[in-house]
Design an enzyme around this catalytic site. Structure first.
Site, PDB file in Angstrom:
ATOM      1  N   LYS A 139      24.134  14.991   4.297  1.00 36.11           N
ATOM      2  CA  LYS A 139      25.025  15.908   3.573  1.00 36.11           C
ATOM      3  C   LYS A 139      25.942  16.632   4.554  1.00 36.11           C
ATOM      4  O   LYS A 139      27.143  16.780   4.314  1.00 36.11           O
ATOM      5  CB  LYS A 139      24.204  16.902   2.742  1.00 36.11           C
ATOM      6  CG  LYS A 139      23.558  16.246   1.533  1.00 36.11           C
ATOM      7  CD  LYS A 139      22.434  17.068   0.934  1.00 36.11           C
ATOM      8  CE  LYS A 139      21.707  16.263  -0.144  1.00 36.11           C
ATOM      9  NZ  LYS A 139      20.462  16.872  -0.597  1.00 36.11           N
ATOM     10  N   GLN A 156      16.891  22.412  -0.075  1.00 35.87           N
ATOM     11  CA  GLN A 156      16.388  21.038  -0.166  1.00 35.87           C
ATOM     12  C   GLN A 156      15.007  21.031  -0.828  1.00 35.87           C
ATOM     13  O   GLN A 156      14.106  21.749  -0.421  1.00 35.87           O
ATOM     14  CB  GLN A 156      16.335  20.417   1.239  1.00 35.87           C
ATOM     15  CG  GLN A 156      15.994  18.949   1.250  1.00 35.87           C
ATOM     16  CD  GLN A 156      17.025  18.054   0.579  1.00 35.87           C
ATOM     17  OE1 GLN A 156      18.230  18.226   0.745  1.00 35.87           O
ATOM     18  NE2 GLN A 156      16.556  17.091  -0.211  1.00 35.87           N
ATOM     19  N   ASP A 161      24.244  22.846  -6.944  1.00 35.59           N
ATOM     20  CA  ASP A 161      23.389  21.759  -7.441  1.00 35.59           C
ATOM     21  C   ASP A 161      22.725  22.121  -8.769  1.00 35.59           C
ATOM     22  O   ASP A 161      21.751  21.485  -9.176  1.00 35.59           O
ATOM     23  CB  ASP A 161      22.326  21.389  -6.392  1.00 35.59           C
ATOM     24  CG  ASP A 161      21.737  19.992  -6.630  1.00 35.59           C
ATOM     25  OD1 ASP A 161      22.356  19.203  -7.379  1.00 35.59           O
ATOM     26  OD2 ASP A 161      20.670  19.689  -6.068  1.00 35.59           O
TER      27      ASP A 161
END
Ligand code: NAP
Length: 281
Positions: free
Chosen positions: A54, A98, A121
């Site tokens: 990423k 994460q 996200d």
């Protein structure tokens, strides 16, 4: 002769990133560099790889990334403090924690600490609700990627029966809501679903989000169905038995080079969007 369309995630990802370039240059002219902060707790090698990928993807497009590595033993409170300091940092536009985090951490509480303006996200309850109500700015990236691939290939959703296998908060549930918002008839399956194969046989669109390699079998697939494989298991193996399902499907995402690269492209897009919003552009 039966021909199955392979849905090329690398190509869709390139198209999305190409569209971002001009927007990133526009921001650069105003001395704004979109910045994604990724937080990794512990040292899970797969998560480390995702975080690195990423960060590299940001760099290649002229965006900034901050990688925050936290010790495995960190408390939920300290993790939340880190998230709050990123919320308050005007140079950070998107925050990604994460998943998964070590089991002693209250992952939900940590997700909820992310400001809605930086929740690129779609992990917060508000972000999820906005997606469900169809006005979310940042739906979860993998569901957004699945929709982006369907749209890029003009595969219609309206009126279709979509069967989603999996109901996780960042994948199965939001993709189900997004398909519903696009007027699909959606069936959501999970580990307690009975007669799964029979239900999948009714699907025009199958979304596999199970986390089990080669789980979806070829004889579950109605001829001509579209298969979206979100799975990403060790060894680059999807949740779908690709070779067997390929023979039945009209279109299918491969693994790798299917949903994965588009997920990263959506993360970059959401971060750029967040940079625009936060600067009232
Ligand atoms: P998860 O949180 O483990 O959820 C898995 C879901 O599958 C759960 O809802 C579970 O049901 C269901 N399930 C498990 N066994 C089943 C069975 N035998 N029959 C029917 N349903 C079953 O996983 P996730 O985070 O959603 O991820 C799913 C997959 O997508 C994984 O392979 C992951 O690596 C991949 N993924 C890919 C990306 C990407 O960028 N491509 C991003 C995120 C995840 P219950 O709710 O009943 O337990």
């Amino acid at each position: 002769m039966h021909k199955t369309l392979i849905l090329d995630g690398n190509q869709v990802s390139r198209t999305i990133k190409e569209q971002l370039k001009g927007r990133i240059e526009y921001l650069a002219a105003k001395s704004i560099v979109p910045c994604l902060a990724t937080i990794l707790v512990g040292s899970d090698p797969a998560s480390e790889t995702y975080v690195r990928m990423k960060g590299n993807a940001c760099k290649r497009l002229g965006m900034d990334s901050r990688r925050i590595y936290l010790d495995e033993s960190i408390t939920t409170e300290s993790l939340i403090e880190t998230i709050i300091s990123l919320n308050n940092d005007p140079d950070v536009h998107g925050i990604l924690l994460q998943h998964p985090v070590p089991s002693h951490i209250d992952e939900r509480a940590a997700f909820e600490a992310i400001s809605i303006d930086k929740d690129v996200d779609g992990v917060t309850a508000i972000g999820f609700a906005q997606t469900a109500f169809d006005y979310g700015r940042f739906p979860s990236c993998t569901p957004a990627a699945i929709l982006a691939i369907l749209d890029e290939y003009d595969l219609s959703i309206e009126g279709k029966h979509a069967v989603v296998i999996g109901r996780s908060p960042i994948l199965g549930k939001p993709v189900s809501q997004m398909l519903l918002n696009r007027n699909a008839t959606v069936t959501i399956c999970h580990s307690k679903t009975r007669d799964l194969a029979q239900i999948v046989r009714l699907a025009d669109i199958v979304v596999a989000a199970v986390g089990k390699p080669k789980f979806v079998q070829g004889d579950w697939i109605k001829p001509g169905a579209v298969i979206m494989d979100a799975g990403y298991n060790p060894g680059n193996i999807g949740d779908v038995d690709y070779d067997a399902c390929f023979l039945q499907a009209s279109a299918i995402t491969p693994v790798p080079a299917g949903v994965g690269p588009v997920t990263i492209a959506m993360l970059l897009k959401h971060t750029v969007d967040a940079a625009f919003y936060s600067n009232q552009l």
